[in-house]
Scaffold this motif. Sequence first.
Motif, short mmCIF file in Angstrom:
data_model
loop_
_atom_site.label_atom_id
_atom_site.label_comp_id
_atom_site.label_asym_id
_atom_site.label_seq_id
_atom_site.Cartn_x
_atom_site.Cartn_y
_atom_site.Cartn_z
N PRO A 1 0.84 -1.23 0.00
CA PRO A 1 0.00 0.00 0.00
C PRO A 1 0.86 1.25 0.00
O PRO A 1 1.91 1.31 0.62
N ILE A 2 0.34 2.26 -0.72
CA ILE A 2 1.06 3.52 -0.83
C ILE A 2 0.53 4.46 0.24
O ILE A 2 -0.69 4.74 0.31
N LEU A 3 1.36 4.93 1.10
CA LEU A 3 0.98 5.82 2.19
C LEU A 3 1.53 7.21 1.90
O LEU A 3 2.75 7.40 1.81
N ASP A 4 0.57 8.17 1.71
CA ASP A 4 0.96 9.54 1.40
C ASP A 4 1.12 10.30 2.72
O ASP A 4 0.14 10.57 3.43
N ASP A 5 2.30 10.64 3.05
CA ASP A 5 2.57 11.37 4.29
C ASP A 5 2.90 12.83 4.04
O ASP A 5 3.41 13.52 4.93
N LEU A 6 2.63 13.34 2.83
CA LEU A 6 2.90 14.74 2.51
C LEU A 6 1.61 15.58 2.50
O LEU A 6 1.58 16.72 2.97
#
Length: 282
Positions: free
Chosen positions: A238-243
């Motif tokens: 899974p791609i986790l966007d932390d921006l």
Amino acid sequence: MSRTRTRTPVADQACADAVDLARQAAEEIARPGEVGEHLGFDVEGDRVVTHYFACLDRAYRGWRWAITVARASRARNVTVSETVLLPGSDALMPPTWVPWSERLRPGDLGVGDLLPTPADDDRLVPGYTMTGDDTDRQMIFEYGLGRARVLSPYGRDLAVRRWHASEHGPHTPIAHAAPAQCSTCGFYWPLAGTLGRGFGVCANEFAPDDGRVVAADHGCGAHSEASVQPAPVETAAPILDDLGYDLVDVPAPIAAGEEGREEEEPPPGSVDETASEPLGHS
């Protein structure tokens, strides 16, 4: 019974002194500069002496020229009897001669070459049983072929051991990596007779053993039942966007002293019953 006495021949002085004569004879058969210093002489018999000279030829290191001179009885002149090049104790010698039948190796037979088989070859036996009458010859097996000799049990065992230990046997890397043995392959054609229990011929044109005798427990990657397994599907992480960020409504906190007060909820339904609204009838 008296022992036989052997007399040691005495060196003939005239023959022992014929060093120059022996050197001249050696230089006649050698190339210029190949006759070295005098190494001494041996007494071969009465009035027979062999003189030795060093050989300076680089191709014959350790060899020496041997010149034998002799003098006839009651003669004054010494003559040359024999000239030859002999190896010394440290000479480079060729290997011992081996008959061609023992030097022959598998694969040496070429086009037009003949390989005679000895009459007493243990690998073969007569193809018929002797009955005393030359006209009555019964074939041991394979009737009608009329062969004079057939494979003996000893020759068959030699072939079995040789084939089983060869690169077409089970003890090879390609056989260890094979999906199954040749005995279960559709391209495997068993041999006839006793050898068919453990050997056959490969009939797959894409196999490395095509047209060759292979052991039943041999194998390769061209097995008729070999199948390619589908590659497993790898699930992407899974791609986790932390921006980036999202705005979320957070309810207001409850003030002090109002912890027991319940929040008023609107009445159920889509119409507010407390409001007065003319509905067009009394």
